[in-house]
Scaffold this motif. Structure first.
Motif, PDB file in Angstrom:
ATOM      1  N   GLU A 236       8.195  -1.532  -2.342  1.00 50.87           N
ATOM      2  CA  GLU A 236       7.685  -1.035  -1.228  1.00 50.87           C
ATOM      3  C   GLU A 236       6.269  -0.770  -1.461  1.00 50.87           C
ATOM      4  O   GLU A 236       5.471  -0.186  -0.578  1.00 50.87           O
ATOM      5  CB  GLU A 236       8.271   0.395  -0.829  1.00 50.87           C
ATOM      6  CG  GLU A 236       9.767   0.390  -0.168  1.00 50.87           C
ATOM      7  CD  GLU A 236      10.652  -0.481  -0.937  1.00 50.87           C
ATOM      8  OE1 GLU A 236      11.240  -1.363  -0.285  1.00 50.87           O
ATOM      9  OE2 GLU A 236      10.905  -0.187  -1.776  1.00 50.87           O
TER      10      GLU A 236
ATOM     11  N   ALA B  50      10.379   5.203   4.788  1.00 49.50           N
ATOM     12  CA  ALA B  50       9.676   6.073   3.915  1.00 49.50           C
ATOM     13  C   ALA B  50      10.193   7.409   3.827  1.00 49.50           C
ATOM     14  O   ALA B  50      10.348   8.051   5.112  1.00 49.50           O
ATOM     15  CB  ALA B  50       8.190   6.126   3.888  1.00 49.50           C
TER      16      ALA B  50
ATOM     17  N   GLN C 117       9.256  -8.657  -0.905  1.00 55.33           N
ATOM     18  CA  GLN C 117      10.172  -7.240  -0.431  1.00 55.33           C
ATOM     19  C   GLN C 117      11.067  -6.781  -1.219  1.00 55.33           C
ATOM     20  O   GLN C 117      12.154  -6.088  -1.103  1.00 55.33           O
ATOM     21  CB  GLN C 117      10.578  -7.313   0.765  1.00 55.33           C
ATOM     22  CG  GLN C 117       9.513  -8.088   2.158  1.00 55.33           C
ATOM     23  CD  GLN C 117      10.261  -7.990   3.484  1.00 55.33           C
ATOM     24  OE1 GLN C 117      11.495  -8.206   3.565  1.00 55.33           O
ATOM     25  NE2 GLN C 117       9.619  -8.018   4.391  1.00 55.33           N
TER      26      GLN C 117
ATOM     27  N   GLU D 168      14.677   2.731  -2.629  1.00 58.92           N
ATOM     28  CA  GLU D 168      13.287   2.033  -2.845  1.00 58.92           C
ATOM     29  C   GLU D 168      12.912   1.731  -4.087  1.00 58.92           C
ATOM     30  O   GLU D 168      13.161   2.548  -4.916  1.00 58.92           O
ATOM     31  CB  GLU D 168      12.359   2.974  -2.032  1.00 58.92           C
ATOM     32  CG  GLU D 168      12.699   3.088  -0.699  1.00 58.92           C
ATOM     33  CD  GLU D 168      11.607   3.541   0.319  1.00 58.92           C
ATOM     34  OE1 GLU D 168      10.512   4.227  -0.170  1.00 58.92           O
ATOM     35  OE2 GLU D 168      11.787   3.783   1.487  1.00 58.92           O
TER      36      GLU D 168
ATOM     37  N   MET E   7      14.638  -2.718   5.239  1.00 53.43           N
ATOM     38  CA  MET E   7      14.271  -1.653   4.015  1.00 53.43           C
ATOM     39  C   MET E   7      14.545  -0.218   4.620  1.00 53.43           C
ATOM     40  O   MET E   7      14.298  -0.061   5.847  1.00 53.43           O
ATOM     41  CB  MET E   7      13.142  -1.871   3.319  1.00 53.43           C
ATOM     42  CG  MET E   7      13.090  -3.314   2.678  1.00 53.43           C
ATOM     43  SD  MET E   7      14.259  -3.326   1.401  1.00 53.43           S
ATOM     44  CE  MET E   7      13.520  -2.063   0.403  1.00 53.43           C
TER      45      MET E   7
ATOM     46  N   TYR F 255       9.177   1.255  -6.341  1.00 52.14           N
ATOM     47  CA  TYR F 255       7.700   1.104  -6.320  1.00 52.14           C
ATOM     48  C   TYR F 255       7.491   0.693  -7.620  1.00 52.14           C
ATOM     49  O   TYR F 255       8.053   1.022  -8.788  1.00 52.14           O
ATOM     50  CB  TYR F 255       6.855   2.397  -6.060  1.00 52.14           C
ATOM     51  CG  TYR F 255       6.865   2.801  -4.665  1.00 52.14           C
ATOM     52  CD1 TYR F 255       5.893   2.659  -3.762  1.00 52.14           C
ATOM     53  CD2 TYR F 255       8.393   3.266  -4.104  1.00 52.14           C
ATOM     54  CE1 TYR F 255       6.020   2.960  -2.339  1.00 52.14           C
ATOM     55  CE2 TYR F 255       8.325   3.548  -2.665  1.00 52.14           C
ATOM     56  CZ  TYR F 255       7.221   3.439  -1.917  1.00 52.14           C
ATOM     57  OH  TYR F 255       7.374   3.812  -0.629  1.00 52.14           O
TER      58      TYR F 255
ATOM     59  N   GLU G 117       6.052  -7.060  -3.943  1.00 50.16           N
ATOM     60  CA  GLU G 117       5.779  -6.725  -2.765  1.00 50.16           C
ATOM     61  C   GLU G 117       6.020  -7.980  -1.660  1.00 50.16           C
ATOM     62  O   GLU G 117       6.455  -7.895  -0.714  1.00 50.16           O
ATOM     63  CB  GLU G 117       4.318  -6.345  -2.568  1.00 50.16           C
ATOM     64  CG  GLU G 117       4.106  -4.912  -3.220  1.00 50.16           C
ATOM     65  CD  GLU G 117       2.902  -4.280  -2.942  1.00 50.16           C
ATOM     66  OE1 GLU G 117       2.545  -4.056  -1.687  1.00 50.16           O
ATOM     67  OE2 GLU G 117       2.239  -3.917  -3.857  1.00 50.16           O
TER      68      GLU G 117
END
Length: 426
Positions: free
Chosen positions: A176, A4, A173, A93, A1, A95, A170
């Motif tokens: 994130e 950040a 995966q 990514e 991944m 969330y 999560e």
């Protein structure tokens, strides 16, 4: 991944991805990404809350997301279902907020039934590719679209589509992390002091999103067709015609703003209307057929989903024909517009029409021939010269006659026997 992100500047663009996924949303998202690129933004956040939408729109949105060089983070805020899940998977990514969900991405047709094998295969491939390009295990993406895939680790049998909770996402995966809101996400990514610009849908884009909705398209076309058909049964242009034209103009305007239609579609539509109007004055059928063909082609020029547009046009035609049937069957209406172009009235004496003056008052009156009657000629009756015909016999000049009958302009006379002529009276 991907690692950040860290803020090298203070500019973040937030693009809301809300409501139904359709081509109007694509136009808005493309404009927002272009604006972010022009302003040299360091991060784009897709604030996703959608129940899904059309596959073709989602596919194009996915291409727009992956084409930009600006890092993109998807924030699943409440739900990213169906096409929304595909959009999220294309982000660098993902969330999620507490209580949100992501998945359940089966392909359905316009009748809410499972799509055919070809469409299913394409969508599975697209979901798999979106997951793989960002290092995610594709089996979970495929399980979102195919209920035959079992996932024992998530207690998913082959009877249901995968819909991930924040914790499950999560664990596999696909996320994130879980954040409470946008501010917490920016803090987590190091953009707590950034200049946050939230793009907003303009009025034109609102109209485009509404008009390009797969449910709205057949409704607009049906209103357009029905309004114009009803107008054919009314003597003057009124509300029905205005609604019909308004619906069609709204259809083209929305698709033009969404980038689906160019001016060529509108030009072809106008040409079709002009040809239909010419057909009213130049009968023969050819111009009318070409005009109808041009109108149908103009609608297909506004879309890349020909099946959906075909279904919408079939629905619109059925509604228009149904309206025509109701007007004739239950209201006894006839097409006023066409009646203006066709001579359907007869001019007769009963209706008060005469081709010329009828001299019925002459019946029974007597006069003298001014000219010989062979069998037509002229008679003097009360010092008025009148064109007459005899009953068939030749009559010489200065013969006393009597009017026996009047048939339109035809005055029939007969010789009066044993009566003195005008000269004998003198």
């Amino acid at each position: 991944m991907p690692q950040a992100f860290t803020a090298s500047s203070e500019k973040v663009y937030v693009i809301p991805v809300e409501d139904t996924v359709e081509k109007g949303l694509l136009a808005f998202l493309n404009r927002s990404i272009k604006e972010a690129e022009t302003e040299k933004a360091d991060l784009i956040v897709l604030d996703i809350n959608t129940p899904g939408g059309t596959v073709d729109a989602a596919s194009d949105i996915g291409k727009s997301i992956t084409k930009t060089d600006i890092p993109i983070v998807a924030l699943v805020n409440k739900k990213a279902l169906s096409a929304g899940a595909y959009i999220a998977l294309n982000a660098d990514e993902i969330y999620m907020t507490p209580g949100s969900t992501m998945g359940s991405a089966a392909v359905i047709d316009g009748s809410s039934n499972a799509a055919d094998d070809k469409a299913q295969s394409y969508w599975l491939s697209a979901m798999k590719s979106a997951a793989e390009q960002n290092g995610r295990d594709p089996k979970y993406a495929m399980a979102m679209a195919d209920k035959s895939i079992e996932l024992p680790e998530l207690d998913i049998t082959n009877k249901e589509l995968l819909t991930l909770t924040p914790k499950q996402a999560e664990d596999v995966q696909y996320s994130e992390g879980t954040v409470a809101n946008l501010n917490e996400l920016l803090d987590k990514l190091g953009y707590e002091n950034s200049d946050v610009i939230t793009t907003k849908v303009s009025w034109a884009e609102h109209i485009a999103r509404f008009v390009t909705n797969p449910v709205v398209v057949p409704i607009l076309l049906s209103i357009g067709g029905l309004g114009l058909v009803i107008e054919l049964y009314t003597p003057t242009f009124g509300l029905a015609g205005s609604m019909g034209i308004g619906a069609l103009l709204l259809f083209f305007y929305g698709h033009l703003v969404a980038g689906l239609a160019g001016m060529e579609a509108i030009i072809v539509f106008i040409i079709g209307i002009v040809l239909l109007l010419l057909e009213l004055f130049l009968p023969g059928g050819i111009l009318g057929i070409i005009g109808l063909g041009a109108i149908f082609v103009s609608f297909f020029l506004t879309t890349d989903n020909y099946v959906q547009m075909g279904v919408s046009l079939i629905i619109a035609c059925a509604v228009a024909l149904g309206g025509a049937f109701v007007m004739m069957k239950f209201f006894g209406k006839r097409m006023k517009t066409l009646r203006k172009m066709v001579l359907s009235d007869s001019l007769n004496t009963e209706s008060g029409y005469v081709s010329n003056q009828n001299r019925y008052e002459l019946i029974g009156k007597e006069g003298v021939t001014i000219t010989p009657l062979r069998p037509s000629g002229t008679v003097s009756i009360n010092d008025e010269y009148i064109d007459v015909v005899s009953e068939g016999n030749y009559l010489a000049k200065d013969v006393k006659v009597k009017v026996m009958k009047v048939e339109g302009s035809r005055v029939v006379v007969r010789k009066v026997k044993d009566l003195p002529t005008e000269e004998e009276v003198k």
